[in-house]
Design a protein around this motif. Structure first.
Motif, mmCIF file in Angstrom:
data_model
loop_
_atom_site.group_PDB
_atom_site.id
_atom_site.type_symbol
_atom_site.label_atom_id
_atom_site.label_comp_id
_atom_site.label_asym_id
_atom_site.label_seq_id
_atom_site.Cartn_x
_atom_site.Cartn_y
_atom_site.Cartn_z
ATOM 1 N N ALA A 1 0.825 -1.209 0.000
ATOM 2 C CA ALA A 1 0.000 0.000 0.000
ATOM 3 C C ALA A 1 0.860 1.260 0.000
ATOM 4 O O ALA A 1 0.468 2.292 -0.519
ATOM 5 N N LYS A 2 2.024 1.141 0.578
ATOM 6 C CA LYS A 2 2.890 2.315 0.721
ATOM 7 C C LYS A 2 3.154 3.018 -0.615
ATOM 8 O O LYS A 2 3.379 4.211 -0.678
ATOM 9 N N LYS A 3 3.113 2.222 -1.661
ATOM 10 C CA LYS A 3 3.428 2.785 -2.966
ATOM 11 C C LYS A 3 2.486 3.931 -3.321
ATOM 12 O O LYS A 3 2.855 4.857 -4.027
ATOM 13 N N TYR A 4 1.261 3.830 -2.832
ATOM 14 C CA TYR A 4 0.281 4.845 -3.207
ATOM 15 C C TYR A 4 0.159 5.954 -2.175
ATOM 16 O O TYR A 4 -0.679 6.817 -2.289
ATOM 17 N N ILE A 5 0.949 5.893 -1.138
ATOM 18 C CA ILE A 5 0.873 6.968 -0.157
ATOM 19 C C ILE A 5 1.928 7.997 -0.512
ATOM 20 O O ILE A 5 3.117 7.707 -0.512
ATOM 21 N N TYR A 6 1.457 9.164 -0.847
ATOM 22 C CA TYR A 6 2.380 10.219 -1.254
ATOM 23 C C TYR A 6 2.618 11.149 -0.089
ATOM 24 O O TYR A 6 1.744 11.375 0.732
ATOM 25 N N SER A 7 3.785 11.725 -0.075
ATOM 26 C CA SER A 7 4.043 12.702 0.975
ATOM 27 C C SER A 7 3.426 14.034 0.568
ATOM 28 O O SER A 7 3.059 14.249 -0.578
ATOM 29 N N ASP A 8 3.308 14.929 1.541
ATOM 30 C CA ASP A 8 2.718 16.240 1.269
ATOM 31 C C ASP A 8 3.477 16.960 0.171
ATOM 32 O O ASP A 8 2.891 17.604 -0.690
ATOM 33 N N ILE A 9 4.792 16.823 0.208
ATOM 34 C CA ILE A 9 5.603 17.546 -0.767
ATOM 35 C C ILE A 9 5.307 17.045 -2.169
ATOM 36 O O ILE A 9 5.138 17.826 -3.103
ATOM 37 N N GLU A 10 5.181 15.722 -2.289
ATOM 38 C CA GLU A 10 4.879 15.169 -3.610
ATOM 39 C C GLU A 10 3.513 15.646 -4.092
ATOM 40 O O GLU A 10 3.343 16.015 -5.258
ATOM 41 N N LEU A 11 2.542 15.639 -3.178
ATOM 42 C CA LEU A 11 1.204 16.087 -3.558
ATOM 43 C C LEU A 11 1.235 17.536 -4.023
ATOM 44 O O LEU A 11 0.640 17.904 -5.021
ATOM 45 N N ASP A 12 1.970 18.360 -3.273
ATOM 46 C CA ASP A 12 2.057 19.767 -3.635
ATOM 47 C C ASP A 12 2.684 19.942 -5.003
ATOM 48 O O ASP A 12 2.224 20.718 -5.828
ATOM 49 N N ARG A 13 3.745 19.184 -5.216
ATOM 50 C CA ARG A 13 4.459 19.334 -6.479
ATOM 51 C C ARG A 13 3.564 18.920 -7.641
ATOM 52 O O ARG A 13 3.493 19.572 -8.665
ATOM 53 N N GLU A 14 2.844 17.832 -7.414
ATOM 54 C CA GLU A 14 1.948 17.352 -8.456
ATOM 55 C C GLU A 14 0.882 18.393 -8.787
ATOM 56 O O GLU A 14 0.609 18.692 -9.950
ATOM 57 N N GLU A 15 0.317 18.968 -7.723
ATOM 58 C CA GLU A 15 -0.720 19.976 -7.928
ATOM 59 C C GLU A 15 -0.153 21.160 -8.703
ATOM 60 O O GLU A 15 -0.764 21.658 -9.650
ATOM 61 N N GLY A 16 1.043 21.595 -8.313
ATOM 62 C CA GLY A 16 1.669 22.715 -9.008
ATOM 63 C C GLY A 16 1.856 22.418 -10.482
ATOM 64 O O GLY A 16 1.604 23.257 -11.340
ATOM 65 N N GLN A 17 2.243 21.184 -10.775
ATOM 66 C CA GLN A 17 2.471 20.795 -12.160
ATOM 67 C C GLN A 17 1.174 20.862 -12.963
ATOM 68 O O GLN A 17 1.134 21.400 -14.071
ATOM 69 N N VAL A 18 0.096 20.351 -12.358
ATOM 70 C CA VAL A 18 -1.204 20.379 -13.031
ATOM 71 C C VAL A 18 -1.612 21.814 -13.334
ATOM 72 O O VAL A 18 -2.084 22.140 -14.435
ATOM 73 N N ILE A 19 -1.393 22.686 -12.346
ATOM 74 C CA ILE A 19 -1.794 24.086 -12.534
ATOM 75 C C ILE A 19 -0.992 24.713 -13.669
ATOM 76 O O ILE A 19 -1.545 25.363 -14.560
ATOM 77 N N GLU A 20 0.322 24.470 -13.660
ATOM 78 C CA GLU A 20 1.156 25.062 -14.707
ATOM 79 C C GLU A 20 0.739 24.558 -16.087
ATOM 80 O O GLU A 20 0.666 25.329 -17.044
ATOM 81 N N ASP A 21 0.446 23.268 -16.177
ATOM 82 C CA ASP A 21 0.039 22.707 -17.461
ATOM 83 C C ASP A 21 -1.247 23.358 -17.961
ATOM 84 O O ASP A 21 -1.350 23.764 -19.115
ATOM 85 N N LEU A 22 -2.203 23.453 -17.050
ATOM 86 C CA LEU A 22 -3.484 24.021 -17.443
ATOM 87 C C LEU A 22 -3.314 25.468 -17.863
ATOM 88 O O LEU A 22 -3.913 25.933 -18.826
ATOM 89 N N LYS A 23 -2.451 26.170 -17.138
ATOM 90 C CA LYS A 23 -2.233 27.578 -17.438
ATOM 91 C C LYS A 23 -1.653 27.721 -18.842
ATOM 92 O O LYS A 23 -2.048 28.599 -19.613
#
Ligand code: SF4
Lengths: 367, 205, 146
Positions: free
Chosen positions: B6-28
């Motif tokens: 299960a650990k494979k799917y548990i992301y740290s806060d930093i990873e989640l933040d980075r992912e979100e930032g990436q999505v935002i930049e792409d959409l922008k």
């Protein structure tokens, strides 16, 4: 035997019916118990502080309306006080009284919404909210008479208010003041001893006095924890030193106390409005202020007791027509500091009402 | 069969933040141009029907008289939207008193408030989750063009039509509830005029 | 009425304990050396008679050649207040000690300053962007941003 489960992370928001706008929390849960939360902000960051640096002193007022959009009048007042302090402007008597009446009416309206939204979170889906909205509409009508707008009033100006009250305002206000206590009694009857409310809110999410002070909590949340600190009395601005009113406080600082605190504050506000109505003098409503205010180099901080807590504006001037820096002290953001400690160990259903009892507006958090 | 940890799917806060930032930049990067307004959606499956006009009218009547709204309340305009739902303006008269927290049960999105780039991927996702046919009303100056905040380019999206197609625009800052109701009526008229079945296409066949 | 304490008077008290820590003092505020900020803050919070237990707000101002971080402290007990400031001259990597250990209320505000000005608060439990997203370039409230 207690069964232990693997903690897991639940995302709540930014679009969620009970996060009061676009607020997001990352909740770590162990079964149903909240282990940790991490609030995530910024879904409404509109750069108000940046925009304020490009506008004239008067031009910032419409931006302040959109901070805490359910208490626009209070925001106007706080900003105007700061700008007046910076420029050394004295406000005419009548304008001071009108400001007090407006900001107290605004407090009543905002607290009504806070209470309604809190009950909504408790599970009384929409009915109390609609009741509160019925009363709020009457206040909004009064504001509309004075300013012509229903939500973003843009009514106060540096040096007074934008225009005098229309003729029909005072009779309408008097009528409202006669009605309001009756409504308050009605709510009390319906809710104060309501079993479900007591069961859900009493003893839940306790915030201790020491922690409240350490976390810079302000407003009803601070007073519900038993600290008698109200800027209207501790550091009277405008003409609040002329009125006679009490500062209600509670003792335990749980959700129920915060709810009670808001209801009691509404009654005190009505008391202030009644006194201000009696004393309202006639005269000009705006000081002689040039269109482009040019305050001397310096800085000023003015704070008021907004419905959510201490709302302050820190203005720095470089003797131009626009503020060099305009910082807003947002009560909603700072009141959330203690959220993490308040919800730990409670169930996820309690998280909703603890969060609801803090009463935030996202426009002010993110600015 | 081996079960993945299960650990494979548990992301740290930093990873989640980075992912979100990436999505935002792409959409922008993708949404620098406004999306043109949709005129018509074509539903193919109804073409075989014979009761052409009356079926059209019936479908459209059904669709327009029970528009359910998805929750998308970023900012100040939301309060006028709630006021319109509230006791005085009573949106229930138009068959749409229900605010749906789940986009899958909604067919109308009233975008009440400023859209920021950080919020944009979420709004896009809500829109994508709504079931077809769906409509969007852009409420308020911010929703149309960024309004008073348009010059804070670093954070504010200049209008929802960069992200999702908009059917009706209701101006104002905020629009009064009456204006919103008028906008909804316009949308209802738009739905009423819709052709679900293209007669010519069928005759050609 | 909240009494705004004179920066000069408080400065003399601080100088007794930490000599050389006050850079400048005026009747309205006092500026302390950034590396001694934490000591001075603790002194202000814990000394009897001062008892600044409440942090009203923290903010920063960009003056092109330096950043000025302002802390408004109050005492709910004595009902007085004081504005304390610290300056950072480094534009590339500005840094200050974090006061979250003393006043937890500074938590989100310091993150906000980090986000919008780029000032790093050392010792803050989670120093990351708060309003803008991860990967955003620049710090919008700096005067040279666009
Ligand atoms: S249009 Fe005006 S009222 Fe509506 S969200 Fe934008 S600023 Fe707020």
């Amino acid at each position: 035997m207690a069964v232990r489960t693997e903690p897991f992370v639940l995302n709540m928001g930014p679009v969620h019916p009970s996060t009061h706008g676009v607020f997001r929390m990352r909740v770590t849960l162990d079964g149903e118990v909240v282990v940790d939360i991490e609030p995530v902000f910024g879904y409404l960051h509109r750069g108000i502080e940046k925009l304020a640096e490009q506008r004239t002193y008067t031009g910032v007022i419409p931006l302040t309306d959109r901070l805490d959009y359910i208490s626009s009048m209070s925001n106007n007042l706080a900003y105007c006080l700061a700008a007046e302090k910076l420029a050394g402007i004295k406000v005419p008597e009548r304008a001071e009284y009108i400001r007090v009446i407006m900001s107290e009416l605004q407090r009543v309206a905002a607290l009504l919404i806070a209470v309604g939204a809190f009950l909504n979170d408790c599970g009384a889906y929409f009915t109390p909210f609609l009741y509160m909205f019925r009363e709020r509409e009457r206040i909004v009508d009064l504001f509309e008479m004075a300013s012509g707008q229903r939500l973003t009033y843009n009514y106060m100006r540096v040096g007074g208010v934008s225009q005098d009250l229309p003729e029909e305002f005072m009779p309408a206000l008097r009528k409202f003041m006669d009605m309001m206590p009756r409504f308050m009694d009605e709510y009390d009857q319906l809710l104060m001893q309501n079993e479900i409310l007591l069961a859900r809110a009493k003893g839940v999410g306790i915030l201790s006095k020491e922690q409240a002070i350490n976390c810079s909590i302000s407003g009803p949340v601070l007073r519900a924890s038993g600290v008698k600190w109200d800027i209207r009395q501790a550091d009277p601005y405008s003409i609040y030193d002329r009125f006679d009113f009490d500062i209600p406080t509670q003792t335990t600082g749980d959700c129920y106390d915060r709810y009670r605190q808001r209801v009691e504050e509404t009654r005190q506000s009505l008391r202030i409005i009644r006194q201000a109505m009696e004393q309202l003098p006639s005269g000009p409503v705006r000081a002689e202020v040039p269109h482009l205010v040019r305050p001397p180099v310096g800085e000023a901080y003015a704070h008021i007791e907004a419905p959510k807590g201490e709302l302050g504006f820190y203005l720095v001037s470089d003797n131009s027509i626009a503020p060099y820096r305009c910082h807003i002290r947002p009560p909603s953001l700072i009141n959330l500091t203690a959220l993490r400690d308040m919800v730990r160990g409670w169930k996820i259903a309690d998280l909703i009402i603890i969060f609801g009892s803090i009463d935030i507006t996202v426009g002010e958090i993110d600015r | 069969m081996e079960i993945e940890p299960a650990k494979k799917y548990i992301y740290s806060d930093i990873e989640l933040d980075r992912e979100e930032g990436q999505v935002i930049e792409d959409l922008k990067a993708q949404s620098q141009q406004p999306i043109p307004d949709p005129d018509q959606w074509l539903d193919e499956e109804l073409e075989q029907n014979i009761l052409l006009t009356s079926v059209d009218a019936l479908i459209n009547w059904g669709r327009r008289s029970s528009l359910w709204t998805a929750i998308c309340f970023p900012a100040c305009c939301a309060f006028e939207m709630i006021a319109a739902n509230g006791p005085r303006f009573d949106l229930a008269r138009f068959g749409m008193e229900i605010l749906r927290a789940s986009p899958r049960q909604a067919d109308l999105m009233i975008t009440a408030g400023t859209l920021t780039w950080k919020m944009a991927p979420n709004v896009r996702r809500i829109y994508n989750q709504m079931a077809e046919p769906k409509w969007v009303i852009a409420m308020g100056a911010c929703a149309i063009s960024g309004g008073i905040f348009a010059s804070a380019e670093y954070a504010v999206v200049p209008g929802y039509n960069r992200i999702i197609p908009v059917d009706v625009y209701v101006p104002g800052c905020p629009p009064r509830p009456e204006a919103l109701i008028y906008g909804i009526q316009m949308l209802q008229k738009k739905i009423a005029r819709r052709k679900n079945i293209d007669v010519r296409k069928i005759l050609e066949r | 009425m909240t009494v705004a304490l004179s920066g000069k008077e408080v400065a003399s008290k601080i100088e007794e304990k930490f000599s050389g820590s006050v850079v400048e003092s005026t009747p309205e505020n006092l500026v302390v050396k950034s590396d001694q900020l934490l000591d001075v803050a603790r002194f202000l919070k814990e000394t009897g008679g001062l008892d600044f237990d409440y942090l009203n707000f923290v903010t920063a101002v960009d003056y092109y050649d330096h950043f000025e971080v302002a802390y408004l402290l109050s005492s709910l007990e004595h009902n007085h207040s004081l504005m304390v400031k610290a300056r950072c001259y480094d534009r590339e990597n500005p840094a200050l000690p974090s006061v979250t250990g003393l006043w937890q209320g500074a938590d989100f505000q310091e993150r906000e300053i980090y986000d919008l000005f780029g000032i790093n608060f050392e010792g803050h439990p989670s120093m990351k962007r708060i309003f803008l997203w991860d990967g955003f370039e620049g710090h919008p409230l700096r005067k040279d941003y666009i």
